[in-house]
Every structure is written in structure tokens, then in C-alpha cells.
Design an enzyme around this catalytic site. Structure first.
Site, PDB file in Angstrom:
ATOM      1  CB  ALA A  66      -0.871  -0.014   1.238  1.00 59.24           C
ATOM      2  CD  GLU A 115      -2.518  -7.388   3.069  1.00 56.51           C
ATOM      3  OE1 GLU A 115      -2.136  -6.250   2.744  1.00 56.51           O
ATOM      4  OE2 GLU A 115      -3.148  -7.622   4.116  1.00 56.51           O
TER       5      GLU A 115
HETATM    6  N1  COA Z   1       4.599   3.061  -0.649  1.00 58.00           N
HETATM    7  C1  COA Z   1       5.003   4.208  -1.212  1.00 58.00           C
HETATM    8  N2  COA Z   1       6.125   4.322  -1.939  1.00 58.00           N
HETATM    9  C2  COA Z   1       6.868   3.223  -2.104  1.00 58.00           C
HETATM   10  C3  COA Z   1       6.509   1.974  -1.546  1.00 58.00           C
HETATM   11  C4  COA Z   1       5.316   1.926  -0.787  1.00 58.00           C
HETATM   12  N3  COA Z   1       4.886   0.786  -0.243  1.00 58.00           N
HETATM   13  N4  COA Z   1       7.455   1.070  -1.868  1.00 58.00           N
HETATM   14  C5  COA Z   1       8.361   1.717  -2.613  1.00 58.00           C
HETATM   15  N5  COA Z   1       8.003   3.015  -2.764  1.00 58.00           N
HETATM   16  C6  COA Z   1       8.716   4.072  -3.497  1.00 58.00           C
HETATM   17  C7  COA Z   1       9.924   4.585  -2.732  1.00 58.00           C
HETATM   18  O1  COA Z   1       9.528   5.543  -1.775  1.00 58.00           O
HETATM   19  C8  COA Z   1      10.747   5.166  -3.852  1.00 58.00           C
HETATM   20  O2  COA Z   1      10.181   6.403  -4.233  1.00 58.00           O
HETATM   21  P1  COA Z   1      11.148   7.690  -4.466  1.00 58.00           P
HETATM   22  O3  COA Z   1      12.065   7.284  -5.579  1.00 58.00           O
HETATM   23  O4  COA Z   1      10.202   8.779  -4.838  1.00 58.00           O
HETATM   24  O5  COA Z   1      11.873   7.899  -3.183  1.00 58.00           O
HETATM   25  C9  COA Z   1      10.497   4.189  -5.005  1.00 58.00           C
HETATM   26  O6  COA Z   1       9.273   3.528  -4.691  1.00 58.00           O
HETATM   27  C10 COA Z   1      11.577   3.136  -5.158  1.00 58.00           C
HETATM   28  O7  COA Z   1      11.720   2.464  -3.934  1.00 58.00           O
HETATM   29  P2  COA Z   1      13.126   2.292  -3.166  1.00 58.00           P
HETATM   30  O8  COA Z   1      12.842   2.045  -1.727  1.00 58.00           O
HETATM   31  O9  COA Z   1      14.028   3.416  -3.510  1.00 58.00           O
HETATM   32  O10 COA Z   1      13.646   0.954  -3.871  1.00 58.00           O
HETATM   33  P3  COA Z   1      14.668  -0.100  -3.258  1.00 58.00           P
HETATM   34  O11 COA Z   1      15.063  -0.985  -4.386  1.00 58.00           O
HETATM   35  O12 COA Z   1      15.745   0.575  -2.501  1.00 58.00           O
HETATM   36  O13 COA Z   1      13.814  -0.956  -2.201  1.00 58.00           O
HETATM   37  C11 COA Z   1      11.870  -2.153  -1.393  1.00 58.00           C
HETATM   38  C12 COA Z   1      12.750  -1.767  -2.608  1.00 58.00           C
HETATM   39  C13 COA Z   1      10.648  -2.870  -1.937  1.00 58.00           C
HETATM   40  C14 COA Z   1      12.654  -3.086  -0.464  1.00 58.00           C
HETATM   41  C15 COA Z   1      11.476  -0.862  -0.623  1.00 58.00           C
HETATM   42  O14 COA Z   1      10.938   0.070  -1.556  1.00 58.00           O
HETATM   43  C16 COA Z   1      10.457  -1.071   0.465  1.00 58.00           C
HETATM   44  O15 COA Z   1      10.793  -1.608   1.521  1.00 58.00           O
HETATM   45  N6  COA Z   1       9.195  -0.640   0.242  1.00 58.00           N
HETATM   46  C17 COA Z   1       8.163  -0.680   1.231  1.00 58.00           C
HETATM   47  C18 COA Z   1       7.649  -2.077   1.411  1.00 58.00           C
HETATM   48  C19 COA Z   1       6.588  -2.109   2.490  1.00 58.00           C
HETATM   49  O16 COA Z   1       6.834  -1.895   3.638  1.00 58.00           O
HETATM   50  N7  COA Z   1       5.353  -2.420   2.058  1.00 58.00           N
HETATM   51  C20 COA Z   1       4.258  -2.578   2.955  1.00 58.00           C
HETATM   52  C21 COA Z   1       3.445  -1.347   3.014  1.00 58.00           C
HETATM   53  S1  COA Z   1       2.097  -1.540   4.128  1.00 58.00           S
END
Ligand code: COA
Length: 260
Positions: A66, A115
Site C-alpha cells: 500500500a 495481499e
Molecule cells: N509506498 C510508497 N512508496 C513506495 C513503496 C510503498 N509501499 N514502496 C516503494 N516506494 C517508493 C519509494 O519511496 C521510492 O520512491 P522515491 O524514488 O520517490 O523515493 C520508489 O518507490 C523506489 O523504492 P526504493 O525504496 O528506492 O527501492 P529499493 O530498491 O531501494 O527498495 C523495497 C525496494 C521494496 C525493499 C522498498 O521500496 C520497500 O521496503 N518498500 C516498502 C515495502 C513495504 O513496507 N510495504 C508494505 C506497506 S504496508
């Protein structure tokens, strides 16, 4: 219909829905959830679409969850509403869709992304896919059905571990635990989904809808799945598809189902 966050293609009876926010790793914001809901409803209403494939754009993420930026300052009641609305509008909608839905998990499927994949009827993952429910890292729990659907697929013990540790698992681990049906190289992901779909497409759409309803009934509190099966089995005898399927068998020819 024009969408801002998703792509929709009707490819010879196959509805392909692609979540298209690659810069945000296809995170599910409110608008994307609304658009997905509309797209699934219109695909279900379109009788020419026999199977739907759901995937994410790019090779990095199916859906990274999300959209965290949208709910970081929510109150208790807003949190409840977010979960209730999302479940009804999209996750329950997909699970109970009459048209079969295959998730092509092409990378990270985290939180709401996993999910979403779990709401689909069948899951195929690419070898690079990583799956998990990391919500407790953010101080919340899964709110789009994850605490209910994960134990259905992997068992209670593994679900407890995945949710409490917030660990991601690899595609091959997901296969071992029954979280996905198949794992293939990323280049073969859509091909594999289309191969499964091509088998489903030749079968009776009416019977498939009944099967989805009967299987899902097993997991609804207070509902006797065997009774739903009996009712759906009986209903099949009133369909054109049943008449066509049995006639085709007896006449030693391929059935040509109309789905009614
Ligand atoms: N919500 C909003 N934005 C998200 C997102 C999320 N769940 N997951 C990734 N993004 C965005 C990041 O903020 C980033 O945006 P930006 O470039 O404007 O800063 C972009 O997507 C790329 O993500 P980034 O974190 O830079 O990539 P990464 O390769 O370093 O890491 C993940 C990948 C998937 C490990 C990491 O993005 C992450 O942990 N995301 C959240 C996962 C999460 O907790 N999901 C559950 C939500 S309830």
C-alpha cells in the site's frame, strides 16, 4: 476507459491488467485501488474475457505494498476505513470474481502487494520475486486480508512467522510453502500464465464460476462449503454449458461453451 495508474488489454479472451506506477514500485495508492476495482468489474462483465492476468509493470516489482505516503498520519477510524474499504472494493472483489484471475508476480510482492496476489485464484512468480508482509516494521498489521489469506495458503505456523518477523521469502521458498503455484524465469512469466489460461479458456465458464464460489465457501465463517457445492453442482445442470459439454462428449467432438 482511460486509467492513470493501470493498463488494460483484451488479448484474445485474456484480460491483462498491469499496475503501472513503476517509479513507486507499483505501490497501491487510493486511485490505483479504485481503478483496479473498476477494471476488474468491467472485465468480469465482458463475456469475451475468459481469464484475467494481473501483473506489475517493469521487472522489479509486482506491487511493493500500500502507498505508505497516503496513510502515515491516519487516525484509528481512518485506518479502519482504509482497511474495510480496500478489502470490499478490491481484495474481496477479486477473490469472488466469476472470472478466474491469475497473478503474475514479477518482482517484489510486499504488504498490500502480496495481499493482492493472495486474493487472486492462482499465483505464478518469477524467479526474482520476493514476497512478505512487512507491516509490523511500520507498526501496523496487514489490513487487506493478509492475516486471513496467508494462513489459508501456507498454514498458521508459517504465516505467524512471516508476519511477526516481517521477513521476505524468495520465490522458491514461496513455492515450497504453497504460496505460489509455479516459479519461472521472468522472461517466461506471462507465457506460463497464458499457458495456464489457455487450458481454462477451453472449459465451461459457467462451471468455473461455480467452482470458484464453492471453493471460496470453504473459507467463509458460518457457511457449509459442502452445501454450497451441492447447490452449485445442481445449478450446473440448468446451464447451456452442461448441455453442450455432455453432448460434445457423447458426440466425440470438442465442446463450444457459451458460458450460460
Ligand atoms: N509506498 C510508497 N512508496 C513506495 C513503496 C510503498 N509501499 N514502496 C516503494 N516506494 C517508493 C519509494 O519511496 C521510492 O520512491 P522515491 O524514488 O520517490 O523515493 C520508489 O518507490 C523506489 O523504492 P526504493 O525504496 O528506492 O527501492 P529499493 O530498491 O531501494 O527498495 C523495497 C525496494 C521494496 C525493499 C522498498 O521500496 C520497500 O521496503 N518498500 C516498502 C515495502 C513495504 O513496507 N510495504 C508494505 C506497506 S504496508
Amino acid at each position: 476507459m482511460n486509467y492513470n495508474n493501470i493498463l488494460f488489454e483484451n488479448k484474445n479472451g485474456l484480460g491483462i491488467i498491469t499496475i503501472n506506477r513503476p517509479d513507486k514500485l507499483n505501490a497501491l495508492n487510493k486511485e490505483t485501488i479504485n481503478e483496479l476495482s473498476l477494471a476488474f468489474k468491467s472485465a468480469e462483465a465482458d463475456k469475451s474475457i475468459k481469464v484475467i492476468i494481473l501483473t506489475g509493470s517493469g521487472t522489479k516489482a509486482f506491487v511493493a505494498g500500500a502507498d505508505i505516503s497516503e496513510f502515515s498520519n491516519f487516525s484509528i477510524s481512518q485506518g479502519k476505513e482504509l482497511s474495510a474499504e480496500g478489502q470490499k472494493k478490491l481484495f474481496d472483489l477479486i477473490e469472488n470474481l466469476k472470472t478466474p484471475v491469475i497473478a503474475a508476480v514479477n518482482g517484489f510482492a510486499l504488504g498490500g502487494g502480496l495481499e493482492l496476489a493472495m486474493s487472486c485464484h492462482i499465483r505464478v512468480a518469477s524467479e526474482n520475486a520476493k514476497m512478505g508482509l512487512p507491516e509490523v516494521s511500520l507498526g501496523v498489521i496487514p489490513g487487506y486480508g493478509g492475516t486471513q489469506r496467508l494462513p489459508q495458503l501456507v498454514g498458521k505456523g508459517k504465516a505467524m512467522e512471516m508476519i511477526m518477523t516481517a521477513d521476505m521469502i524468495t520465490a522458491s521458498e514461496a513455492l515450497v510453502h504453497g504460496l505460489v503455484n509455479h516459479v519461472v524465469a521472468i522472461e517466461q512469466l506471462l507465457e506460463k500464465c497464458e499457458e495456464i489460461a489457455s487450458k481454462i479458456i477451453t472449459k465451461s465458464p459457467a462451471a468455473i464460476s461455480s467452482a470458484i464460489k464453492a471453493i471460496n465457501a470453504r473459507f467463509i465463517d458460518g457457511v457449509n462449503g459442502f452445501e454450497v457445492e451441492i447447490a452449485e453442482f445442481g445449478n450446473c445442470f440448468g446451464t447451456d454449458d452442461f448441455k453442450e459439454g455432455t453432448a460434445a462428449f457423447l458426440e466425440k467432438r470438442k465442446a463450444n461453451f457459451n458460458g450460460n
